[in-house]
Design a protein around this motif. Structure first.
Motif, PDB file in Angstrom:
ATOM      1  N   SER A 198       4.815  -1.876   0.403  1.00  0.00           N
ATOM      2  CA  SER A 198       5.764  -2.894   1.662  1.00  0.00           C
ATOM      3  C   SER A 198       7.068  -1.559   2.746  1.00  0.00           C
ATOM      4  O   SER A 198       7.605  -1.978   3.229  1.00  0.00           O
ATOM      5  CB  SER A 198       5.952  -3.903   0.952  1.00  0.00           C
ATOM      6  N   THR A 199       6.926  -0.320   2.130  1.00  0.00           N
ATOM      7  CA  THR A 199       8.026   0.119   2.515  1.00  0.00           C
ATOM      8  C   THR A 199       7.117   1.579   2.351  1.00  0.00           C
ATOM      9  O   THR A 199       6.631   2.411   1.623  1.00  0.00           O
ATOM     10  CB  THR A 199       8.668  -0.081   1.258  1.00  0.00           C
ATOM     11  N   GLU A 200       7.596   2.817   3.095  1.00  0.00           N
ATOM     12  CA  GLU A 200       7.701   3.871   3.491  1.00  0.00           C
ATOM     13  C   GLU A 200       7.146   4.303   2.512  1.00  0.00           C
ATOM     14  O   GLU A 200       5.622   6.004   1.683  1.00  0.00           O
ATOM     15  CB  GLU A 200       8.272   5.019   4.023  1.00  0.00           C
ATOM     16  N   ARG A 246       0.614   7.150   1.486  1.00  0.00           N
ATOM     17  CA  ARG A 246       0.439   5.943   0.361  1.00  0.00           C
ATOM     18  C   ARG A 246      -1.035   6.519   0.289  1.00  0.00           C
ATOM     19  O   ARG A 246      -1.922   5.657   0.910  1.00  0.00           O
ATOM     20  CB  ARG A 246       0.794   4.758   1.513  1.00  0.00           C
ATOM     21  N   ARG A 247      -1.483   6.770  -1.590  1.00  0.00           N
ATOM     22  CA  ARG A 247      -3.047   6.328  -1.303  1.00  0.00           C
ATOM     23  C   ARG A 247      -3.216   4.577  -1.865  1.00  0.00           C
ATOM     24  O   ARG A 247      -4.353   4.132  -1.287  1.00  0.00           O
ATOM     25  CB  ARG A 247      -3.038   7.410  -2.793  1.00  0.00           C
ATOM     26  N   ASP A 248      -2.375   4.119  -1.759  1.00  0.00           N
ATOM     27  CA  ASP A 248      -2.671   2.481  -2.199  1.00  0.00           C
ATOM     28  C   ASP A 248      -2.703   1.548  -1.479  1.00  0.00           C
ATOM     29  O   ASP A 248      -2.266   2.269  -0.734  1.00  0.00           O
ATOM     30  CB  ASP A 248      -1.842   2.269  -3.629  1.00  0.00           C
ATOM     31  N   GLU A 249      -3.324   0.843  -0.987  1.00  0.00           N
ATOM     32  CA  GLU A 249      -3.143  -0.339  -0.516  1.00  0.00           C
ATOM     33  C   GLU A 249      -1.873  -1.407  -0.369  1.00  0.00           C
ATOM     34  O   GLU A 249      -1.304  -1.165  -1.895  1.00  0.00           O
ATOM     35  CB  GLU A 249      -4.497  -1.271  -0.484  1.00  0.00           C
ATOM     36  N   HIS A 280      -0.196   3.482   5.048  1.00  0.00           N
ATOM     37  CA  HIS A 280       0.883   3.015   6.204  1.00  0.00           C
ATOM     38  C   HIS A 280       1.284   1.843   5.191  1.00  0.00           C
ATOM     39  O   HIS A 280       0.858   2.236   3.837  1.00  0.00           O
ATOM     40  CB  HIS A 280      -0.316   1.264   6.896  1.00  0.00           C
ATOM     41  N   TYR A 281       2.119   1.346   5.723  1.00  0.00           N
ATOM     42  CA  TYR A 281       3.245   0.145   4.874  1.00  0.00           C
ATOM     43  C   TYR A 281       3.658  -0.611   5.897  1.00  0.00           C
ATOM     44  O   TYR A 281       2.755  -0.956   7.089  1.00  0.00           O
ATOM     45  CB  TYR A 281       4.956   0.611   4.282  1.00  0.00           C
ATOM     46  N   CYS A 282       4.027  -1.564   5.576  1.00  0.00           N
ATOM     47  CA  CYS A 282       3.888  -3.364   6.068  1.00  0.00           C
ATOM     48  C   CYS A 282       5.139  -4.423   5.756  1.00  0.00           C
ATOM     49  O   CYS A 282       5.393  -4.618   4.386  1.00  0.00           O
ATOM     50  CB  CYS A 282       2.467  -4.365   5.690  1.00  0.00           C
ATOM     51  N   ASP A 290       2.545  -7.796  11.910  1.00  0.00           N
ATOM     52  CA  ASP A 290       0.953  -7.586  12.921  1.00  0.00           C
ATOM     53  C   ASP A 290      -0.086  -6.585  12.955  1.00  0.00           C
ATOM     54  O   ASP A 290      -1.101  -6.020  12.948  1.00  0.00           O
ATOM     55  CB  ASP A 290       1.065  -8.376  13.876  1.00  0.00           C
ATOM     56  N   THR A 291       0.738  -5.209  12.351  1.00  0.00           N
ATOM     57  CA  THR A 291      -0.641  -3.784  12.355  1.00  0.00           C
ATOM     58  C   THR A 291       0.919  -2.768  11.563  1.00  0.00           C
ATOM     59  O   THR A 291       1.780  -2.854  11.946  1.00  0.00           O
ATOM     60  CB  THR A 291      -0.018  -3.167  14.150  1.00  0.00           C
ATOM     61  N   PRO A 292       0.423  -2.635  10.994  1.00  0.00           N
ATOM     62  CA  PRO A 292       0.231  -1.241   9.468  1.00  0.00           C
ATOM     63  C   PRO A 292       1.209  -0.053  10.511  1.00  0.00           C
ATOM     64  O   PRO A 292       0.578   0.256  11.480  1.00  0.00           O
ATOM     65  CB  PRO A 292      -0.308  -1.186   9.125  1.00  0.00           C
ATOM     66  N   THR A 293       1.989   0.361   9.886  1.00  0.00           N
ATOM     67  CA  THR A 293       3.172   1.693  10.312  1.00  0.00           C
ATOM     68  C   THR A 293       2.962   2.719   9.723  1.00  0.00           C
ATOM     69  O   THR A 293       2.641   2.078   7.763  1.00  0.00           O
ATOM     70  CB  THR A 293       4.713   1.017  10.118  1.00  0.00           C
ATOM     71  N   PRO A 294       1.735   3.714  10.470  1.00  0.00           N
ATOM     72  CA  PRO A 294       1.521   5.092   9.181  1.00  0.00           C
ATOM     73  C   PRO A 294       2.755   5.300   8.841  1.00  0.00           C
ATOM     74  O   PRO A 294       4.136   5.538   9.579  1.00  0.00           O
ATOM     75  CB  PRO A 294       1.084   6.094  10.835  1.00  0.00           C
TER      76      PRO A 294
END
Length: 171
Positions: free
Chosen positions: A169-171, A163-166, A145-147, A152-156
């Motif tokens: 912030s972008t696609e 995205r393997r890492d937490e 996901h990215y945020c 308030d809700t992560p975007t797939p």
């Protein structure tokens, strides 16, 4: 024959306590905790009580002249000291002239004490909760996901991307 003159009202911030005043200096300063528009007759009454979110020192023309500043609130009427404006409670934000405890901090944001506005969680972080009080309560965006800031809700991630890492912030 003398020309009739119309009475001159007491100026804003003052009131006429008696009839037949002869000059402006006979007008009284508006009572602390009240406001007095131009032409106020007699001691200010209930409709001129200083409202919540404001304070009205002696001589106040209109309550909008003395709002509690952003980041503070005042839940009481008839207040006249700036110290009547209290620091906004953590988990809430208080725009100028807030009369109650404030506005609960929305999802994707945090609000420390004395906040005048909600602060967006950084890009790569999010929060589902309302009333969050500090930035470390914003969680890292989960893998896949990215945020953006204030999410308030992560975007797939889009189809075919991952995205393997937490904390992305972008696609």
């Amino acid at each position: 024959e003398e020309a009739a003159t119309s009475p001159t009202p007491c100026p804003a911030g003052k009131y006429g306590e008696n009839l037949s005043l002869e000059s402006e200096d006979q007008c009284s300063d508006c009572t602390a905790g009240y406001f007095c528009p131009s032409g106020t007759i007699g001691h200010p009454t209930a409709e001129l009580v200083c409202p919540e979110g404001h304070y009205c020192p002696s001589g106040t023309a209109h309550y909008s002249d003395t709002p509690c500043g952003a980041g503070t609130y005042n839940p009481l009427q008839k207040q006249y000291l700036p110290s009547s404006c209290l620091a906004c409670t953590q988990g809430y934000y208080c725009p100028e002239a807030t009369g109650n405890i404030g506005i609960i901090c929305p999802r994707g944001h945090y609000c420390p004490a004395s906040s005048s506005a909600a602060i967006a969680c950084d890009a790569g972080k999010y929060t589902l909760n309302r009333g969050v009080t500090e930035s470390n309560s914003c969680d890292p965006c989960p893998a896949g996901h990215y945020c953006g800031a204030g999410t308030d809700t992560p975007t797939p991630c889009p189809k075919g991307r991952f995205r393997r890492d937490e904390g992305a912030s972008t696609e």
